[in-house]
Design an enzyme around this catalytic site. Structure first.
Site, mmCIF file in Angstrom:
data_model
loop_
_atom_site.group_PDB
_atom_site.id
_atom_site.type_symbol
_atom_site.label_atom_id
_atom_site.label_comp_id
_atom_site.label_asym_id
_atom_site.label_seq_id
_atom_site.Cartn_x
_atom_site.Cartn_y
_atom_site.Cartn_z
ATOM 1 N N LYS A 34 4.171 -7.064 3.936
ATOM 2 C CA LYS A 34 3.965 -5.653 3.659
ATOM 3 C C LYS A 34 3.671 -4.954 4.980
ATOM 4 O O LYS A 34 3.166 -5.550 5.934
ATOM 5 C CB LYS A 34 2.824 -5.424 2.661
ATOM 6 C CG LYS A 34 1.434 -5.813 3.128
ATOM 7 C CD LYS A 34 0.675 -4.766 3.920
ATOM 8 C CE LYS A 34 0.642 -3.447 3.198
ATOM 9 N NZ LYS A 34 -0.025 -2.411 4.062
ATOM 10 N N SER B 151 -8.188 10.192 1.081
ATOM 11 C CA SER B 151 -8.617 10.917 -0.125
ATOM 12 C C SER B 151 -7.640 10.732 -1.268
ATOM 13 O O SER B 151 -7.872 11.232 -2.347
ATOM 14 C CB SER B 151 -8.763 12.400 0.200
ATOM 15 O OG SER B 151 -7.563 12.912 0.734
ATOM 16 N N THR C 203 -0.982 -1.061 8.936
ATOM 17 C CA THR C 203 -1.552 -2.281 8.434
ATOM 18 C C THR C 203 -0.390 -3.074 7.867
ATOM 19 O O THR C 203 0.262 -2.575 6.959
ATOM 20 C CB THR C 203 -2.590 -1.987 7.343
ATOM 21 O OG1 THR C 203 -3.642 -1.266 7.948
ATOM 22 C CG2 THR C 203 -3.117 -3.200 6.649
ATOM 23 N N THR D 161 0.869 -1.188 0.000
ATOM 24 C CA THR D 161 0.000 0.000 0.000
ATOM 25 C C THR D 161 0.901 1.231 0.000
ATOM 26 O O THR D 161 1.353 1.661 -1.042
ATOM 27 C CB THR D 161 -0.972 -0.003 1.198
ATOM 28 O OG1 THR D 161 -0.248 -0.246 2.418
ATOM 29 C CG2 THR D 161 -2.043 -1.070 1.023
ATOM 30 N N GLU E 256 6.096 4.852 7.229
ATOM 31 C CA GLU E 256 5.664 5.967 6.389
ATOM 32 C C GLU E 256 6.476 7.227 6.685
ATOM 33 O O GLU E 256 6.512 7.715 7.818
ATOM 34 C CB GLU E 256 4.172 6.222 6.589
ATOM 35 C CG GLU E 256 3.313 5.121 5.994
ATOM 36 C CD GLU E 256 1.857 5.229 6.340
ATOM 37 O OE1 GLU E 256 1.041 4.621 5.609
ATOM 38 O OE2 GLU E 256 1.504 5.888 7.331
ATOM 39 N N ASN F 272 -0.486 10.562 6.013
ATOM 40 C CA ASN F 272 -1.694 10.136 6.691
ATOM 41 C C ASN F 272 -2.793 11.188 6.724
ATOM 42 O O ASN F 272 -3.955 10.870 6.928
ATOM 43 C CB ASN F 272 -1.345 9.655 8.108
ATOM 44 C CG ASN F 272 -0.716 8.269 8.069
ATOM 45 O OD1 ASN F 272 -1.413 7.285 7.946
ATOM 46 N ND2 ASN F 272 0.605 8.223 8.143
#
Length: 406
Positions: free
Chosen positions: A178, A406, A189, A152, A275, A401
């Site tokens: 992942k 969106s 996740t 992702t 991230e 994040n």
């Protein structure tokens, strides 16, 4: 044990594939793992009360199904908080895969990752499954395609394979995983899929995985959020031909050691790919009284947002580390703690017996500027230790994040 090139397709009898099914924009978004023969399966899953539909499906199948032969994964939509419809879609995925592969519905595990609260586009997913089956292959490239299709916000694929010898037979453990955000596993996740051609009883396979998860995946934290979809699946098809492991003998210890190597590797790759991260942040607590005490302390430090922000800024604010130790729930004597920073740039002792030492700030900043940074906390109470992994907290984490939905 030796590391070899490959991933989930490296053990005998395993195939994989990855495709673009139109769930995400222009990126591969569906993967399949398939074993030519039935497998025994083990799994560990999120302890979040809010569990994704695929987690519920897999928990049931791993526990009750006599064998497993395939795993279907989609990225882009998590199938979480989707009610009876979402559970029905899990069955639809398993039915479609079963019909196309010629195996029972109950022999198919499913996994999803992505945005919470949206129903998965089941028609696209069914078509994706139909497209995956004909291209299943056992090559290294087939494994790479699958490893790429489950990502992702990850910036890179994560796969590994190792080879060991059990009762005179070559045995391989391979896998892919992942994880980048919403990473604070507690099960185990993040998704991890591990395959092996070892012959081992279901009970010992589950015990090996459940035990190992505590010191690998459960010791990482990117952002303190335990995902609704955390899943680790381990499939064993027995094609290596080793004597089946039915007791905790030398072969079991070798298998467990290799499994730990794979899971530790994946845990570190997930942590460093957090991230927006610019560095892997490792914490070692040494000379603890008990393993549990060391684990609590190291996980607390690596989970501290203030400490992670300091790592990003190459800031020598070691007080944040002691603060995180203090609220960990583990008892220790702050006035006995020695604290070190270490990286490829060197090693420096910042505090001794709870008191700051005189040191070169330039040298410390050089150490903190490297892509892998280790904090070592010596609490001088015993001989137990534990390691946890995380990453720095950057501006990009917020940017990613703030716009994820969106």
């Amino acid at each position: 044990m030796k590391e070899i090139e490959g991933g989930v397709t490296s053990p005998k009898g395993f195939k994989a594939a990855g495709v673009f099914a139109g769930i995400r924009k222009k990126k591969k978004d569906m993967a399949m793992i398939f074993s030519e023969v039935p497998c025994i399966a083990a799994g560990t899953f999120t302890t979040n009360i809010v569990k994704a539909a695929p987690v519920k499906w897999d928990m049931e199948m791993v526990k009750k199904s006599p064998f497993v032969q395939a795993v279907v994964v989609n990225s882009g939509v998590a199938n979480t908080c989707t009610g009876a419809t979402g559970m029905g879609y899990c069955r639809d995925m398993a039915v479609t895969a079963g019909l196309n592969l010629g195996i029972p519905t109950e022999a198919v595990l499913v996994a999803s990752t992505g945005l919470i609260g949206k129903q998965i586009p089941i028609d696209k997913i069914k078509t994706g499954i139909e497209n995956l089956v004909p291209i299943l292959g056992s090559s290294k490239e087939d494994g790479i395609m699958a490893a790429e299709a489950i990502l992702t916000t990850d910036t890179r694929k994560k796969e590994l394979a190792v080879e060991i010898e059990l009762s005179g037979k070559k045995v391989i453990i391979g896998g892919m995983c992942k994880g980048s955000g919403m990473i604070h596993p507690n099960m185990c996740t993040m998704l991890s899929f591990i395959t092996t051609d070892a012959a081992i009883s279901k009970e010992l396979l589950q015990e090996a995985l459940s035990t190992d998860v505590k010191e690998t995946y459960n010791m990482i934290s990117v952002d303190g959020d335990t995902s609704t979809n955390d899943t680790v699946l381990l499939l064993a098809n027995g094609l290596a031909g080793n004597h089946e492991i039915t007791e905790k003998n030398e072969d079991y210890e070798k298998f467990a050691e290799a499994l730990n190597f794979v899971n530790t590797y994946f845990a570190k790759r997930i942590a460093e790919d957090g991230e927006g991260a610019t560095s892997l942040f490792e914490v070692k607590v040494i000379n603890a009284l008990t393993k549990e005490q060391a684990m609590k302390l190291s996980k607390s430090i690596v989970s501290s947002n203030l400490t992670k922000a300091a790592i990003f800024g190459h800031d020598l604010n070691w007080g944040r580390i002691l603060c995180a130790m203090g609220y960990s729930g583990a008892e220790f004597e702050p006035d006995d703690v020695d604290l070190y920073f270490e990286s490829s740039g060197g090693k420096i002792k910042l505090i001794e017996n709870g008191i700051e030492l005189i040191y070169s700030k330039e040298a410390a900043e050089e150490i903190l500027s490297k892509p892998e940074i280790t904090v070592i906390a010596d609490i001088k109470m015993g001989n137990q230790s534990s390691t946890a992994w995380g990453c720095d907290l950057t501006y990009d984490y917020v940017r990613i994040n703030a716009a994820y939905g969106s």
